[in-house]
Design a protein around this motif. Structure first.
Motif, mmCIF file in Angstrom:
data_model
loop_
_atom_site.group_PDB
_atom_site.id
_atom_site.type_symbol
_atom_site.label_atom_id
_atom_site.label_comp_id
_atom_site.label_asym_id
_atom_site.label_seq_id
_atom_site.Cartn_x
_atom_site.Cartn_y
_atom_site.Cartn_z
ATOM 1 N N SER A 171 0.834 -1.204 0.000
ATOM 2 C CA SER A 171 0.000 0.000 0.000
ATOM 3 C C SER A 171 0.867 1.252 0.000
ATOM 4 O O SER A 171 1.830 1.355 0.774
ATOM 5 N N ASP A 172 0.529 2.182 -0.871
ATOM 6 C CA ASP A 172 1.275 3.448 -0.937
ATOM 7 C C ASP A 172 0.273 4.599 -0.989
ATOM 8 O O ASP A 172 -0.309 4.886 -2.037
ATOM 9 N N GLU A 173 0.065 5.228 0.155
ATOM 10 C CA GLU A 173 -0.938 6.295 0.247
ATOM 11 C C GLU A 173 -0.496 7.583 -0.429
ATOM 12 O O GLU A 173 -1.297 8.516 -0.542
ATOM 13 N N ARG A 174 0.725 7.619 -0.912
ATOM 14 C CA ARG A 174 1.148 8.798 -1.674
ATOM 15 C C ARG A 174 0.350 8.923 -2.970
ATOM 16 O O ARG A 174 0.255 10.024 -3.537
ATOM 17 N N THR A 175 -0.201 7.817 -3.444
ATOM 18 C CA THR A 175 -0.977 7.853 -4.685
ATOM 19 C C THR A 175 -2.419 8.291 -4.453
ATOM 20 O O THR A 175 -3.179 8.426 -5.410
#
Length: 238
Positions: A142-146
């Motif tokens: 998971s990468d919440e920067r996106t």
């Protein structure tokens, strides 16, 4: 008599100062958007050949950036109105200038999946460790920067911290790009905390970053919104 390009930059700076003192700012009057106006908009300063050359370079850089990217900027304006409204709400919540949303255009052209060669990702091009410090999850799964919404909150917190550190928005914008270390080094080498005097001691990308932001800000909020009108016509329309 000032040439049209110099008049144009003065207009950009004056609009920049006026808009930055708008409602989004009044909630916290201690925060002031530092602008080129303080350095450029005086006959004494303009009379100094050394800084006149610097200003002409700045004019040329910003003028060229808008011309080259005008079609893309107009497309972003049309496509991302709802995203801009979301960003306005976030910056207003944190008592920051809503015009900081234009930094996302410089960073990624508003692309949530943008990935730089050094690992910065998302609309706000946050590095993994910076994103984690700001509360975003960055893992292989998971990468919440996106997430534009989540990363806008993180970027607002980061910009707020940078402004508190430097008490100057142009330096904060430079530090957003290269980190506080190079900005402090430029301050030490130049003996000044004025962006326009220390810019040559910054990485080229970072000083360009600030000028791109000013250019985009002008494109979106200047009275003409485009560069086809002359500075004299723009001034006459104010």
């Amino acid at each position: 008599m000032l040439n049209s390009n110099l008049l144009k930059l003065l207009l950009i700076c004056n609009i920049f100062l006026f808009i930055s003192a708008s409602a989004g700012y009044q909630a916290n009057p201690r925060i002031r958007f530092s602008t080129p106006t303080e350095v450029i908009a005086s006959s004494e300063f303009l009379a100094q050949e050394k800084y006149g050359i610097v200003n002409r370079k700045a004019i040329a850089y910003m003028d060229r950036y808008i011309r080259v990217n005008e079609e893309s900027l107009m497309m972003i304006r049309k496509k991302h109105q709802s995203t801009f409204r979301m960003m306005n709400r976030v910056f207003k919540k944190y008592k920051l200038p809503q015009q900081l949303k234009y930094l996302a255009i410089v960073e990624s052209e508003m692309k949530p999946t943008a990935l730089s060669k050094v690992g910065a990702r998302g609309t706000w091009q946050l590095m993994p460790e910076t994103a984690r410090i700001l509360g975003l999850e960055v893992t292989e799964e998971s990468d919440e920067r996106t997430s534009t919404a989540l990363s806008t909150k993180a970027a607002a917190l980061y910009l707020r911290d940078l402004h508190h550190e430097f008490n100057d928005w142009l330096l904060a914008l430079a530090a957003y790009n290269c980190g506080p270390g190079p900005v402090y080094a430029a301050i030490k080498k130049s003996g000044s905390r004025d962006f326009w005097k220390l810019q040559d001691f910054l990485p080229a990308e970072s000083r360009g970053h600030v000028k791109k932001y000013i250019a985009v800000h002008y494109h979106f909020e200047g009275k003409a919104g485009v560069t086809t009108q002359t500075a004299e016509e723009l001034l006459a329309s104010r």
